[in-house]
Motif scaffolding. Structure first.
Motif, PDB file in Angstrom:
ATOM      1  N   ARG A  96      17.949 -10.991  10.073  1.00 27.49           N
ATOM      2  CA  ARG A  96      17.064 -10.838   8.660  1.00 27.49           C
ATOM      3  C   ARG A  96      15.653 -10.870   8.960  1.00 27.49           C
ATOM      4  O   ARG A  96      15.393 -11.823  10.188  1.00 27.49           O
ATOM      5  N   HIS A  97      14.613 -10.045   8.905  1.00 28.93           N
ATOM      6  CA  HIS A  97      13.443 -10.093   9.169  1.00 28.93           C
ATOM      7  C   HIS A  97      12.335 -10.378   7.581  1.00 28.93           C
ATOM      8  O   HIS A  97      12.667  -9.144   6.207  1.00 28.93           O
ATOM      9  N   LYS A  98      10.770 -10.544   7.894  1.00 27.38           N
ATOM     10  CA  LYS A  98      10.575 -10.650   6.564  1.00 27.38           C
ATOM     11  C   LYS A  98       8.854 -10.673   6.824  1.00 27.38           C
ATOM     12  O   LYS A  98       8.243 -11.413   8.396  1.00 27.38           O
ATOM     13  N   LEU A  99       8.164  -9.157   6.407  1.00 26.65           N
ATOM     14  CA  LEU A  99       6.540  -9.516   6.833  1.00 26.65           C
ATOM     15  C   LEU A  99       6.058  -9.833   4.964  1.00 26.65           C
ATOM     16  O   LEU A  99       6.482  -9.249   4.624  1.00 26.65           O
ATOM     17  N   GLU A 100       4.991 -10.664   5.404  1.00 30.90           N
ATOM     18  CA  GLU A 100       4.072 -10.235   4.140  1.00 30.90           C
ATOM     19  C   GLU A 100       2.502 -10.569   4.052  1.00 30.90           C
ATOM     20  O   GLU A 100       2.018 -10.698   4.731  1.00 30.90           O
ATOM     21  N   TRP A 101       1.992  -9.338   3.029  1.00 34.83           N
ATOM     22  CA  TRP A 101       0.006  -8.977   2.869  1.00 34.83           C
ATOM     23  C   TRP A 101      -0.129  -9.198   2.039  1.00 34.83           C
ATOM     24  O   TRP A 101       0.689  -9.525   0.487  1.00 34.83           O
ATOM     25  N   ASP A 102      -0.990 -10.025   2.122  1.00 36.31           N
ATOM     26  CA  ASP A 102      -1.939 -10.282   0.488  1.00 36.31           C
ATOM     27  C   ASP A 102      -3.122  -9.314   0.988  1.00 36.31           C
ATOM     28  O   ASP A 102      -3.977  -9.016   1.714  1.00 36.31           O
ATOM     29  N   PHE A 103      -3.218  -8.658  -0.412  1.00 41.39           N
ATOM     30  CA  PHE A 103      -4.874  -7.653  -0.514  1.00 41.39           C
ATOM     31  C   PHE A 103      -5.371  -8.187  -1.747  1.00 41.39           C
ATOM     32  O   PHE A 103      -5.426  -8.303  -3.021  1.00 41.39           O
ATOM     33  N   PRO A 104      -6.545  -7.361  -1.769  1.00 43.82           N
ATOM     34  CA  PRO A 104      -7.163  -7.663  -2.797  1.00 43.82           C
ATOM     35  C   PRO A 104      -7.254  -6.804  -4.098  1.00 43.82           C
ATOM     36  O   PRO A 104      -6.429  -5.358  -3.742  1.00 43.82           O
ATOM     37  N   GLU A 105      -6.726  -6.963  -5.223  1.00 46.74           N
ATOM     38  CA  GLU A 105      -6.144  -6.289  -6.401  1.00 46.74           C
ATOM     39  C   GLU A 105      -6.675  -5.083  -6.268  1.00 46.74           C
ATOM     40  O   GLU A 105      -5.392  -3.937  -6.864  1.00 46.74           O
ATOM     41  N   TYR A 106      -7.862  -5.307  -6.047  1.00 47.99           N
ATOM     42  CA  TYR A 106      -8.574  -3.381  -6.357  1.00 47.99           C
ATOM     43  C   TYR A 106      -8.272  -2.826  -4.776  1.00 47.99           C
ATOM     44  O   TYR A 106      -9.512  -1.605  -4.601  1.00 47.99           O
ATOM     45  N   ALA A 107      -7.560  -3.115  -3.979  1.00 48.62           N
ATOM     46  CA  ALA A 107      -7.831  -2.612  -2.123  1.00 48.62           C
ATOM     47  C   ALA A 107      -7.343  -0.502  -2.628  1.00 48.62           C
ATOM     48  O   ALA A 107      -6.218  -0.551  -3.355  1.00 48.62           O
ATOM     49  N   ASP A 108      -7.968  -0.666  -0.988  1.00 50.48           N
ATOM     50  CA  ASP A 108      -7.753   1.436  -1.671  1.00 50.48           C
ATOM     51  C   ASP A 108      -6.140   1.526  -1.638  1.00 50.48           C
ATOM     52  O   ASP A 108      -5.541   0.653  -0.104  1.00 50.48           O
ATOM     53  N   HIS A 109      -5.309   1.609  -1.449  1.00 47.55           N
ATOM     54  CA  HIS A 109      -4.034   1.869  -1.524  1.00 47.55           C
ATOM     55  C   HIS A 109      -2.953   2.882  -0.814  1.00 47.55           C
ATOM     56  O   HIS A 109      -2.215   1.832   0.101  1.00 47.55           O
ATOM     57  N   PHE A 110      -4.739   3.482   0.221  1.00 44.22           N
ATOM     58  CA  PHE A 110      -3.954   4.175   1.247  1.00 44.22           C
ATOM     59  C   PHE A 110      -4.397   3.326   3.068  1.00 44.22           C
ATOM     60  O   PHE A 110      -3.949   3.561   3.432  1.00 44.22           O
ATOM     61  N   LYS A 111      -5.335   2.411   2.331  1.00 51.07           N
ATOM     62  CA  LYS A 111      -5.198   1.346   3.359  1.00 51.07           C
ATOM     63  C   LYS A 111      -4.600   0.687   3.435  1.00 51.07           C
ATOM     64  O   LYS A 111      -3.962   0.044   4.705  1.00 51.07           O
ATOM     65  N   ILE A 112      -3.644   0.571   2.423  1.00 52.36           N
ATOM     66  CA  ILE A 112      -2.965  -0.825   2.110  1.00 52.36           C
ATOM     67  C   ILE A 112      -1.804   0.178   2.915  1.00 52.36           C
ATOM     68  O   ILE A 112      -1.236  -0.781   3.677  1.00 52.36           O
TER      69      ILE A 112
END
Length: 132
Positions: A96-112
């Motif tokens: 089992r593996h897991k990663l998590e990220w938090d981004f600003p709501e309107y951040a650039d999707h391609f950078k995400i």
């Protein structure tokens, strides 16, 4: 004293429910999770033709694939002013593996997407290196 604590807790619960409903209404006005995060959803869905949307609510969407070789999920959750993205992998071979990220709501999707691709690539490389 206990009455005061109970009232404070009740007020906090009511405020949380109110804010959560307000957020759900905002997402609905923006077209729902699929539309608001279309680029991210399209990206995750394109990773394997068998990928399906497994669950969708007013503030989250879960996409993934499950088969005999394991399960891979991407979970997008709209929180207050942010989008939280989880990657979960369950494999009989790799565990089992897991990663998590938090981004600003309107951040650039391609950078995400770039950040997620980079982080998962590095993580998988580290896992493979530790197995050798």
């Amino acid at each position: 004293m206990w009455t005061f604590i109970a009232i404070v807790i009740l007020i906090l619960v009511i405020k949380f429910v109110y804010d959560k409903n307000k957020q759900a209404d905002k997402i609905r006005l923006e077209g729902g999770m699929r539309k608001k995060y279309r680029d991210l959803v399209d990206y995750f869905m394109s990773q394997d033709p068998r990928t399906k949307i497994l669950e969708e609510s007013s503030d989250s969407i879960t996409m993934g694939i499950a088969n005999i070789g394991g399960k891979t999920l991407f979970i997008l959750t709209q929180t207050f002013g942010e989008v939280s993205i989880q990657w979960k992998l369950e494999s009989p071979v790799f565990g089992r593996h897991k990663l998590e990220w938090d981004f600003p709501e309107y951040a650039d999707h391609f950078k995400i997407i770039q950040k997620i691709e980079s982080d998962i690539g590095k993580y998988q490389q580290n896992v493979m290196n530790s197995m050798m």
